[in-house]
Scaffold this active site. Structure first.
Site, PDB file in Angstrom:
ATOM      1  N   MET A 128      56.267  13.163  46.531  1.00 31.26           N
ATOM      2  CA  MET A 128      54.883  12.738  46.749  1.00 31.26           C
ATOM      3  C   MET A 128      53.996  13.140  45.764  1.00 31.26           C
ATOM      4  SD  MET A 128      54.420  12.573  50.788  1.00 31.26           S
ATOM      5  CE  MET A 128      54.944  14.247  50.970  1.00 31.26           C
TER       6      MET A 128
ATOM      7  N   ILE B 174      58.405  19.860  52.210  1.00 28.70           N
ATOM      8  CA  ILE B 174      58.183  20.883  51.312  1.00 28.70           C
ATOM      9  C   ILE B 174      56.923  20.914  50.712  1.00 28.70           C
ATOM     10  CG2 ILE B 174      59.400  21.738  49.131  1.00 28.70           C
ATOM     11  CD1 ILE B 174      61.968  20.484  50.129  1.00 28.70           C
TER      12      ILE B 174
ATOM     13  N   GLY C 282      50.203  16.715  47.307  1.00 28.07           N
ATOM     14  CA  GLY C 282      51.289  16.631  46.615  1.00 28.07           C
ATOM     15  C   GLY C 282      52.645  17.458  47.008  1.00 28.07           C
ATOM     16  N   SER C 283      53.663  16.842  47.092  1.00 28.95           N
ATOM     17  CA  SER C 283      54.655  17.398  47.900  1.00 28.95           C
ATOM     18  C   SER C 283      55.892  16.780  47.947  1.00 28.95           C
ATOM     19  CB  SER C 283      54.309  17.814  49.342  1.00 28.95           C
ATOM     20  OG  SER C 283      53.685  16.726  49.908  1.00 28.95           O
ATOM     21  N   ARG C 284      56.776  17.071  48.985  1.00 25.34           N
ATOM     22  CA  ARG C 284      58.257  16.405  48.886  1.00 25.34           C
ATOM     23  C   ARG C 284      58.855  16.509  50.134  1.00 25.34           C
ATOM     24  NH1 ARG C 284      62.794  18.688  45.233  1.00 25.34           N
ATOM     25  NH2 ARG C 284      64.739  18.225  46.263  1.00 25.34           N
TER      26      ARG C 284
END
Length: 232
Positions: free
Chosen positions: A102, A159, A189-191
């Site tokens: 993301m 994450i 902003g991540s995953r």
């Protein structure tokens, strides 16, 4: 009335977790505008971006226990067989991992990929390298959920990324969860990694754009007929 309904249906609501940030950006815009008027408009651009970041749209989720639904909006950044994180207690055998990255313009509300019961939730501190990198799954701060489904236990890991500094999870162990149900959020902003047991076949490709709560990323059964959907 029809025009009012059109406008109402077009505007995407902001998740309550974003209210303090949107308010802070707006107040900062007023202060900057008092100092130097053009700065107000620059601040308002960031305020609108903040509201956009925390948007929380409804999604129509396929209701089929053989389907695995994307837990996040973003780009499919990895599809591979890897050993799941030790804290998930999913064993030492490789599992299918599908990762969705993301960026700061994606919706960051996270959704459950399958129906089941939450077995455990495990938080692990770590670093904040770019979440798009493969090593982020091992090195970064993360929060992992294990969900018991009809096909066995799956792992869902939030994450943190290079900019993200806060992982939110409002689910609890032993609670039931529906596919597409909201369970958390990450700023900014991540995953998301999804770990799937044997029998799951990917239904997405690297680089494909996934939509949380709607895109089918994997399937446990062969092709079937139409399935029903649920709006949430």
């Amino acid at each position: 009335m029809s025009l009012f309904n059109t406008v109402r249906n077009t505007i995407v609501p902001v998740h309550k977790e974003g209210y303090p940030f949107v308010a802070a950006f707006f107040v900062a815009s007023l202060v900057l505008g008092w100092i130097f008027k053009p700065l107000f408009w620059i601040g308002m651009i960031f305020t609108l971006w903040c509201a956009y970041f925390f948007r929380d749209p409804d999604r129509v989720t396929p209701q089929d226990d053989d389907l695995v639904i994307s837990p996040a909006d973003g780009k499919v950044s990895a599809i591979q067989m890897v050993t799941p994180p030790a804290e998930l207690n999913l064993g030492s055998e490789p599992m299918l991992r599908i990762s969705v990255f993301m960026n700061v313009f994606n919706c960051h509300v996270n959704r459950a990929p399958m129906r089941g019961r939450i077995v455990s939730i495990n938080y692990r501190s770590g670093s904040f390298v770019n979440a798009e990198l493969d090593k982020a799954s091992e090195d970064n701060e993360r929060n992992g959920l294990v969900i018991e489904t009809r096909h066995g236990q799956i792992g869902v890991v939030q994450i943190a990324g290079l900019v993200a500094r806060r992982i939110l999870c409002w689910a609890n162990p032993n609670e039931p969860v529906d596919a597409g149900e909201r369970f958390g959020l990450i700023r900014f902003g991540s995953r998301l990694d999804v770990f799937l047991p044997a029998g799951a076949a990917p239904r997405v490709s690297l680089g494909q754009t996934a939509v949380a709560g709607e895109t089918v990323i994997a399937e446990f059964a062969s092709a079937k007929g139409p399935v029903i959907s649920r709006r949430s």
